[in-house]
Write a protein that holds these residues in place. Structure first.
Motif, mmCIF file in Angstrom:
data_model
loop_
_atom_site.group_PDB
_atom_site.id
_atom_site.type_symbol
_atom_site.label_atom_id
_atom_site.label_comp_id
_atom_site.label_asym_id
_atom_site.label_seq_id
_atom_site.Cartn_x
_atom_site.Cartn_y
_atom_site.Cartn_z
ATOM 1 N N THR A 131 0.756 -1.092 -0.077
ATOM 2 C CA THR A 131 0.087 -0.077 -0.085
ATOM 3 C C THR A 131 0.871 1.244 0.027
ATOM 4 O OG1 THR A 131 -1.791 -1.140 1.087
ATOM 5 C CG2 THR A 131 -1.830 1.235 1.036
ATOM 6 N N ALA A 132 1.747 0.974 0.647
ATOM 7 C CA ALA A 132 2.776 2.435 0.664
ATOM 8 C C ALA A 132 3.347 2.876 -0.692
ATOM 9 C CB ALA A 132 4.095 2.094 1.637
ATOM 10 N N LYS A 133 3.401 1.859 -1.425
ATOM 11 C CA LYS A 133 4.002 2.216 -3.047
ATOM 12 C C LYS A 133 2.885 2.624 -3.855
ATOM 13 C CE LYS A 133 7.202 -1.853 -2.567
ATOM 14 N NZ LYS A 133 7.771 -2.950 -3.233
ATOM 15 N N VAL A 134 1.658 2.780 -3.504
ATOM 16 C CA VAL A 134 0.573 3.375 -4.145
ATOM 17 C C VAL A 134 0.283 4.777 -3.960
ATOM 18 C CG1 VAL A 134 -2.013 3.048 -4.829
ATOM 19 C CG2 VAL A 134 -0.491 0.910 -4.003
ATOM 20 N N TRP A 135 0.123 5.490 -5.134
ATOM 21 C CA TRP A 135 -0.020 6.903 -5.252
ATOM 22 C C TRP A 135 -1.059 7.375 -4.313
ATOM 23 C CZ3 TRP A 135 0.858 8.341 -11.263
ATOM 24 C CH2 TRP A 135 2.161 7.962 -11.346
ATOM 25 N N ASP A 136 -1.201 8.680 -3.787
ATOM 26 C CA ASP A 136 -2.189 9.286 -3.350
ATOM 27 C C ASP A 136 -3.297 9.264 -4.220
ATOM 28 O OD1 ASP A 136 -0.410 9.547 -1.261
ATOM 29 O OD2 ASP A 136 -0.184 11.783 -1.154
ATOM 30 N N ASP A 137 -4.482 9.502 -3.612
ATOM 31 C CA ASP A 137 -5.712 9.772 -4.411
ATOM 32 C C ASP A 137 -6.031 9.207 -5.896
ATOM 33 O OD1 ASP A 137 -6.499 11.529 -2.372
ATOM 34 O OD2 ASP A 137 -5.195 13.120 -3.330
ATOM 35 N N SER A 138 -5.499 7.988 -5.830
ATOM 36 C CA SER A 138 -5.367 7.141 -7.103
ATOM 37 C C SER A 138 -6.340 6.056 -7.354
ATOM 38 C CB SER A 138 -3.990 6.511 -7.204
ATOM 39 O OG SER A 138 -3.829 5.577 -6.165
ATOM 40 N N ALA A 139 -7.215 5.749 -6.261
ATOM 41 C CA ALA A 139 -8.201 4.603 -6.403
ATOM 42 C C ALA A 139 -9.518 5.214 -6.117
ATOM 43 C CB ALA A 139 -7.904 3.686 -5.248
ATOM 44 N N ASP A 140 -10.471 4.616 -7.189
ATOM 45 C CA ASP A 140 -11.899 4.672 -6.880
ATOM 46 C C ASP A 140 -12.367 3.676 -5.813
ATOM 47 O OD1 ASP A 140 -12.317 6.714 -8.964
ATOM 48 O OD2 ASP A 140 -11.798 4.807 -10.152
ATOM 49 N N LEU A 141 -11.546 2.395 -5.833
ATOM 50 C CA LEU A 141 -12.197 1.296 -4.851
ATOM 51 C C LEU A 141 -10.882 0.693 -4.321
ATOM 52 C CD1 LEU A 141 -14.330 -0.816 -3.921
ATOM 53 C CD2 LEU A 141 -13.871 -1.799 -6.245
ATOM 54 N N VAL A 142 -11.180 0.448 -3.056
ATOM 55 C CA VAL A 142 -9.887 -0.527 -2.267
ATOM 56 C C VAL A 142 -10.701 -1.529 -1.944
ATOM 57 C CG1 VAL A 142 -8.421 -0.701 -0.552
ATOM 58 C CG2 VAL A 142 -8.434 1.334 -1.670
ATOM 59 N N VAL A 143 -10.228 -2.837 -2.052
ATOM 60 C CA VAL A 143 -10.864 -4.048 -1.335
ATOM 61 C C VAL A 143 -9.730 -4.569 -0.689
ATOM 62 C CG1 VAL A 143 -11.732 -6.312 -2.194
ATOM 63 C CG2 VAL A 143 -12.166 -4.355 -3.432
ATOM 64 N N LEU A 144 -10.153 -4.643 0.650
ATOM 65 C CA LEU A 144 -9.235 -5.296 1.733
ATOM 66 C C LEU A 144 -9.781 -6.692 1.945
ATOM 67 C CD1 LEU A 144 -6.976 -5.459 3.768
ATOM 68 C CD2 LEU A 144 -8.390 -4.044 5.202
ATOM 69 N N ASP A 145 -8.846 -7.939 1.435
ATOM 70 C CA ASP A 145 -9.673 -9.142 1.440
ATOM 71 C C ASP A 145 -8.207 -9.998 1.899
ATOM 72 O OD1 ASP A 145 -11.073 -11.404 1.662
ATOM 73 O OD2 ASP A 145 -11.682 -11.402 -0.654
ATOM 74 N N ALA A 146 -7.878 -9.888 2.811
ATOM 75 C CA ALA A 146 -6.495 -10.215 2.997
ATOM 76 C C ALA A 146 -6.614 -11.350 4.419
ATOM 77 C CB ALA A 146 -5.477 -9.310 3.685
ATOM 78 N N PHE A 147 -6.153 -12.408 4.132
ATOM 79 C CA PHE A 147 -6.061 -13.604 5.199
ATOM 80 C C PHE A 147 -4.764 -14.261 5.400
ATOM 81 C CE2 PHE A 147 -10.575 -12.669 4.840
ATOM 82 C CZ PHE A 147 -11.202 -12.724 6.207
ATOM 83 N N THR A 148 -4.545 -14.489 6.331
ATOM 84 C CA THR A 148 -3.393 -15.308 6.635
ATOM 85 C C THR A 148 -3.926 -16.747 7.134
ATOM 86 O OG1 THR A 148 -1.754 -13.973 7.290
ATOM 87 C CG2 THR A 148 -1.067 -16.062 7.815
ATOM 88 N N GLY A 149 -4.002 -17.639 6.407
ATOM 89 C CA GLY A 149 -4.754 -18.953 6.695
ATOM 90 C C GLY A 149 -6.267 -18.412 6.553
ATOM 91 N N ALA A 150 -6.809 -18.500 7.679
ATOM 92 C CA ALA A 150 -8.169 -18.222 7.811
ATOM 93 C C ALA A 150 -8.473 -16.907 8.852
ATOM 94 C CB ALA A 150 -9.282 -19.484 8.424
#
Length: 222
Positions: free
Chosen positions: A74-93
């Motif tokens: 995420t730190a590598k993504v530009w400011d104000d660049s996304a219309d949608l962010v999907v946070l769907d992160a799991f380690t195992g379950a």
């Protein structure tokens, strides 16, 4: 998640996906909104290679994969660049707690455009203590928040997934409520005063807090 995405303003979307998995959501958006762009952040390089080979990621136009942890990517993504962010992160379950903190929500807000939308997939069980704390965290950054889940999960009667939708400018709450109630898998949409009551007494999650994300009981995957 698709129900919420379908209700966003028409046309292509600029998307960031934290947690790639099989890239199901990017492939769905590519199909329903041609011309969309995708950055997928996924720490498991072997999984990325498997998905490339078995599901032909090359068939998804304008998709870039960053092999990195959620916060690093995420730190590598530009400011104000996304219309949608999907946070769907799991380690195992289990959702990584470092992706559920107020500090990380601030970084997601940074990369979202002012009218952008955040979607979070989380899992919780009896009492929904983790969900309440995560909602307290999200509402500290975003002024418009809703929670969607199947009724049994929403009541904390069984372990399952819940979806958080958040924005700084507004959400199509009436349409979301109707879409959730009438879908193939019926769900409730909680917002406004009901969401305030749901969160009541829960503290936001901050970096370094001694909190564990809930682990599903063995029967869930039995």
């Amino acid at each position: 998640m698709a129900d919420v995405i379908d209700l966003l303003s028409e046309g292509p979307l600029s998307c960031v996906h934290v947690g790639g998995g099989a890239c199901t959501i990017p492939r769905y958006i590519a199909s329903t909104r041609p011309g969309s762009r995708h950055i997928v952040i996924e720490p498991d390089g072997l999984l990325v290679n498997l998905v490339r080979e078995q599901l032909d990621l090359r068939s998804v136009p304008r998709l870039k994969v960053i092999v990195a942890g959620g916060r690093e990517g995420t730190a590598k993504v530009w400011d104000d660049s996304a219309d949608l962010v999907v946070l769907d992160a799991f380690t195992g379950a289990t959702m990584p707690v470092d992706l559920a903190t107020a500090e990380y929500m601030g970084d997601l807000a940074r990369i979202l455009r002012p009218d952008g939308t955040l979607l979070i997939n989380l899992a919780d069980g009896k009492g929904l203590a983790f969900a309440r704390r995560l909602l307290a965290t999200v509402t500290g950054t975003f002024g418009h928040v809703a929670l969607l889940a199947e009724p049994g999960v929403m009541r904390g009667r069984r372990f399952g997934n819940l979806i958080v939708a958040a924005s700084r400018t507004g959400l199509p709450l009436d349409l979301m409520t109707r879409r959730a109630a009438g879908g193939l898998t019926q769900a409730r949409c909680v917002h406004g005063e009901a969401l305030t009551n749901f969160i009541a007494g829960a503290a936001p999650i901050k970096d370094g807090d001694p909190i564990l994300a809930p682990v599903p009981p063995p029967a869930v995957f039995g």
